[in-house]
Design an enzyme around this catalytic site. Structure first.
Site, PDB file in Angstrom:
ATOM      1  N   ASN A 158       0.869  -1.185   0.000  1.00  7.90           N
ATOM      2  CA  ASN A 158       0.000   0.000   0.000  1.00  7.90           C
ATOM      3  C   ASN A 158       0.904   1.232   0.000  1.00  7.90           C
ATOM      4  O   ASN A 158       1.435   1.618   1.032  1.00  7.90           O
ATOM      5  CB  ASN A 158      -0.907  -0.016   1.239  1.00  7.90           C
ATOM      6  CG  ASN A 158      -1.771   1.232   1.313  1.00  7.90           C
ATOM      7  OD1 ASN A 158      -1.915   1.962   0.335  1.00  7.90           O
ATOM      8  ND2 ASN A 158      -2.363   1.470   2.482  1.00  7.90           N
ATOM      9  N   TRP A 159       1.050   1.827  -1.171  1.00 11.51           N
ATOM     10  CA  TRP A 159       1.970   2.969  -1.285  1.00 11.51           C
ATOM     11  C   TRP A 159       1.378   4.258  -0.732  1.00 11.51           C
ATOM     12  O   TRP A 159       2.083   5.267  -0.655  1.00 11.51           O
ATOM     13  CB  TRP A 159       2.375   3.165  -2.751  1.00 11.51           C
ATOM     14  CG  TRP A 159       3.361   2.151  -3.248  1.00 11.51           C
ATOM     15  CD1 TRP A 159       3.990   1.187  -2.512  1.00 11.51           C
ATOM     16  CD2 TRP A 159       3.838   2.011  -4.595  1.00 11.51           C
ATOM     17  NE1 TRP A 159       4.834   0.460  -3.321  1.00 11.51           N
ATOM     18  CE2 TRP A 159       4.764   0.943  -4.606  1.00 11.51           C
ATOM     19  CE3 TRP A 159       3.582   2.682  -5.788  1.00 11.51           C
ATOM     20  CZ2 TRP A 159       5.426   0.534  -5.767  1.00 11.51           C
ATOM     21  CZ3 TRP A 159       4.231   2.274  -6.947  1.00 11.51           C
ATOM     22  CH2 TRP A 159       5.151   1.207  -6.930  1.00 11.51           C
ATOM     23  N   LYS A 160       0.099   4.260  -0.438  1.00 15.32           N
ATOM     24  CA  LYS A 160      -0.571   5.491   0.064  1.00 15.32           C
ATOM     25  C   LYS A 160      -0.266   6.649  -0.878  1.00 15.32           C
ATOM     26  O   LYS A 160      -0.213   6.466  -2.085  1.00 15.32           O
ATOM     27  CB  LYS A 160      -0.142   5.782   1.501  1.00 15.32           C
ATOM     28  CG  LYS A 160      -0.230   4.561   2.401  1.00 15.32           C
ATOM     29  CD  LYS A 160      -0.055   4.894   3.850  1.00 15.32           C
ATOM     30  CE  LYS A 160       0.013   3.616   4.659  1.00 15.32           C
ATOM     31  NZ  LYS A 160      -0.082   3.836   6.078  1.00 15.32           N
ATOM     32  N   HIS A 185      -9.858   1.695   4.745  1.00 11.47           N
ATOM     33  CA  HIS A 185      -8.559   1.849   5.414  1.00 11.47           C
ATOM     34  C   HIS A 185      -8.726   2.843   6.576  1.00 11.47           C
ATOM     35  O   HIS A 185      -9.486   3.807   6.476  1.00 11.47           O
ATOM     36  CB  HIS A 185      -7.510   2.357   4.422  1.00 11.47           C
ATOM     37  CG  HIS A 185      -6.116   2.285   4.964  1.00 11.47           C
ATOM     38  ND1 HIS A 185      -5.625   3.218   5.849  1.00 11.47           N
ATOM     39  CD2 HIS A 185      -5.130   1.375   4.784  1.00 11.47           C
ATOM     40  CE1 HIS A 185      -4.385   2.884   6.178  1.00 11.47           C
ATOM     41  NE2 HIS A 185      -4.061   1.774   5.550  1.00 11.47           N
ATOM     42  N   GLU A 188      -6.998   5.206   7.574  1.00  8.59           N
ATOM     43  CA  GLU A 188      -6.740   6.618   7.232  1.00  8.59           C
ATOM     44  C   GLU A 188      -7.960   7.238   6.550  1.00  8.59           C
ATOM     45  O   GLU A 188      -8.243   8.415   6.712  1.00  8.59           O
ATOM     46  CB  GLU A 188      -5.476   6.720   6.361  1.00  8.59           C
ATOM     47  CG  GLU A 188      -4.229   6.500   7.215  1.00  8.59           C
ATOM     48  CD  GLU A 188      -3.045   5.886   6.488  1.00  8.59           C
ATOM     49  OE1 GLU A 188      -3.009   5.909   5.247  1.00  8.59           O
ATOM     50  OE2 GLU A 188      -2.159   5.352   7.188  1.00  8.59           O
ATOM     51  N   GLU A 244      -6.084  -4.321  10.714  1.00 11.79           N
ATOM     52  CA  GLU A 244      -5.015  -3.343  10.895  1.00 11.79           C
ATOM     53  C   GLU A 244      -5.277  -2.527  12.163  1.00 11.79           C
ATOM     54  O   GLU A 244      -6.023  -1.538  12.125  1.00 11.79           O
ATOM     55  CB  GLU A 244      -4.975  -2.390   9.704  1.00 11.79           C
ATOM     56  CG  GLU A 244      -4.699  -3.064   8.391  1.00 11.79           C
ATOM     57  CD  GLU A 244      -4.052  -2.102   7.417  1.00 11.79           C
ATOM     58  OE1 GLU A 244      -2.930  -2.370   7.000  1.00 11.79           O
ATOM     59  OE2 GLU A 244      -4.651  -1.066   7.109  1.00 11.79           O
ATOM     60  N   GLY A 254       2.036   2.545  10.730  1.00 12.25           N
ATOM     61  CA  GLY A 254       3.030   3.599  10.566  1.00 12.25           C
ATOM     62  C   GLY A 254       3.709   4.027  11.858  1.00 12.25           C
ATOM     63  O   GLY A 254       4.369   5.053  11.913  1.00 12.25           O
ATOM     64  N   SER A 276       2.837  -1.888  10.520  1.00 19.90           N
ATOM     65  CA  SER A 276       4.288  -1.961  10.713  1.00 19.90           C
ATOM     66  C   SER A 276       4.866  -3.342  10.395  1.00 19.90           C
ATOM     67  O   SER A 276       5.762  -3.820  11.097  1.00 19.90           O
ATOM     68  CB  SER A 276       4.667  -1.501  12.128  1.00 19.90           C
ATOM     69  OG  SER A 276       4.287  -0.146  12.303  1.00 19.90           O
ATOM     70  N   GLY A 283       2.536  -1.005   4.409  1.00 19.19           N
ATOM     71  CA  GLY A 283       2.686   0.399   4.032  1.00 19.19           C
ATOM     72  C   GLY A 283       4.150   0.760   3.855  1.00 19.19           C
ATOM     73  O   GLY A 283       4.768   0.477   2.826  1.00 19.19           O
ATOM     74  N   GLY A 284       4.733   1.378   4.872  1.00 14.44           N
ATOM     75  CA  GLY A 284       6.097   1.906   4.796  1.00 14.44           C
ATOM     76  C   GLY A 284       7.129   0.947   4.216  1.00 14.44           C
ATOM     77  O   GLY A 284       7.940   1.332   3.368  1.00 14.44           O
TER      78      GLY A 284
HETATM   79  C1  PEP Z   1      -1.038   0.342   5.825  1.00 14.84           C
HETATM   80  O1  PEP Z   1      -0.797   1.218   5.041  1.00 14.84           O
HETATM   81  O2  PEP Z   1      -2.097  -0.261   5.716  1.00 14.84           O
HETATM   82  C2  PEP Z   1      -0.040   0.010   6.858  1.00 14.84           C
HETATM   83  C3  PEP Z   1      -0.244  -1.041   7.587  1.00 14.84           C
HETATM   84  O3  PEP Z   1       1.046   0.833   6.965  1.00 14.84           O
HETATM   85  P1  PEP Z   1       2.444   0.487   7.738  1.00 14.84           P
HETATM   86  O4  PEP Z   1       2.885  -0.854   7.215  1.00 14.84           O
HETATM   87  O5  PEP Z   1       3.370   1.586   7.355  1.00 14.84           O
HETATM   88  O6  PEP Z   1       2.149   0.439   9.180  1.00 14.84           O
END
Ligand code: PEP
Length: 268
Positions: A9-11, A100, A102, A184, A190, A229, A250-251
Site C-alpha cells: 500500500n503505497w498510500k 482503510h 486513514e 489493521e 506507521g 508496521s 505500508g512503509g
Molecule cells: C497500511 O498502510 O495499511 C499500513 C499497515 O502501513 P504500515 O505498514 O506503514 O504500518
C-alpha cells in the site's frame, strides 16, 4: 490451504519515475521470478490513482496484481474528485482497498458508507480488501472485539442498503476469491509498533468466526491479512499464525528490496 495475499500500500507516495524505478528494482529481485510458482503468495501493488494505468501496462504480463486505494460506490455522476468502480476495472485493477483506517479517521468514512462501497465493488466482481481495526484507546478500554466486529458485520450486511446486494449473500460463489479482510490495528499503522503475533491471531480468529457465522464453511477460504508496521523481520512470526493469511504493507513496501524480503517469507 489459503494462498497468502501480500499487498504493497503505497498510500500518497511515489511519483511516476519513483514507481518505475521500484518496478525495475523489484523485477531484478530473485523472488520476482518465483512468483508464478504454486507455493508463491499472491502479490499486489496499490499505487495512487494517477499511476494505475501506467503500472497496469508494466504489470499486465506478470503475476503481480493491481490494487486501488479507494473508490466511490456510484457508477457515474456529479461527484467531483471521486473515482468509480468501472474506472478502476477499465485501468486493470484486480482489487480495491475499502475502509482503510486513514480513510475512516482523516476523511470521515463511516461503517455505513463503507458498506455501500463493499456491496457495489463485489457486485462489479472486483476484489475487495476490507480493512478493520481498533484505535489504541479502544484496545485499552477493552473494546477491540466490539469495534472490529461492528466494522466487519456492518460492511458485509445488506441491512438498509438501497441497492441490491446479492454480492454479499452467502450464495455468492466468488466470495472466497473476491473478498479479503485486512486487520489493521490503528495503533500499529506507521508507528513501528507491530501487534504481537498472538495478539493479532486472537483478532483474526474472532473475525474468522464471524465470517463462518455469516457465510458457513466458505469462510475458511477467505484471506485475513494483517497490517501495521509489517517488516522483513516480523512477517515470518505473524504468518506462522493459523489465521494470518498475508499482509497489507505500508512503509516497508516503498522499497523493492524490503518488499521482496517480506514476500520471500510468505511462500507456503
Ligand atoms: C497500511 O498502510 O495499511 C499500513 C499497515 O502501513 P504500515 O505498514 O506503514 O504500518
Amino acid at each position: 490451504m489459503r494462498k497468502p495475499l501480500i499487498i504493497a500500500n503505497w498510500k500518497m507516495n511515489h511519483l511516476l519515475d519513483e514507481a518505475l524505478k521500484f518496478l525495475q528494482d523489484f523485477k531484478r529481485e530473485s523472488v520476482f521470478s518465483r512468483l508464478e510458482s504454486k507455493n508463491a503468495p499472491e502479490v499486489a501493488i496499490a499505487p495512487s490513482f494517477v499511476l494505475l494505468s501506467e503500472l497496469h501496462k508494466k504489470l499486465q504480463f506478470n503475476s503481480v496484481k493491481l490494487v486501488a486505494q479507494n473508490v466511490h460506490w456510484e457508477e457515474r455522476g456529479a461527484f467531483t474528485g471521486e473515482v468509480s468502480l468501472s474506472m478502476l476495472i477499465d485501468v486493470g485493477c484486480d482489487y480495491v482497498i475499502i475502509g482503510h483506517s486513514e480513510r475512516r479517521t482523516l476523511f470521515g468514512e463511516t461503517n455505513a458508507l463503507i458498506q455501500k462501497k463493499v456491496a457495489a465493488a463485489l457486485g462489479k466482481h472486483i476484489g475487495v480488501v476490507l480493512c478493520v481495526g481498533e484505535s489504541l484507546e479502544e484496545r485499552e478500554s477493552g473494546k477491540t472485539f466490539d469495534i472490529v466486529g461492528e466494522q466487519l458485520t456492518t460492511a458485509l450486511s445488506c441491512h438498509s442498503l438501497e441497492t441490491s446486494c446479492h454480492s454479499l449473500e452467502k450464495g455468492n460463489p466468488e466470495l472466497p476469491t473476491k473478498l479479503a479482510i485486512a486487520y489493521e490495528p490503528v495503533w500499529a499503522i506507521g508507528t513501528g509498533k507491530t501487534a504481537l503475533p498472538e495478539q493479532a491471531e486472537e483478532v483474526h480468529l474472532f473475525l474468522r468466526k464471524l465470517l463462518l457465522k455469516q457465510y458457513g464453511e466458505v469462510a475458511d477460504q477467505i484471506r485475513i491479512q494483517y497490517g501495521g508496521s509489517v517488516k522483513p523481520d516480523n512477517i515470518a512470526s505473524l504468518m506462522a499464525q493459523p489465521n494470518i493469511d498475508g499482509a497489507l504493507v505500508g512503509g516497508a513496501s516503498l522499497e523493492a528490496s524490503s518488499f521482496a524480503h517480506i514476500i520471500e517469507k510468505a511462500f507456503l
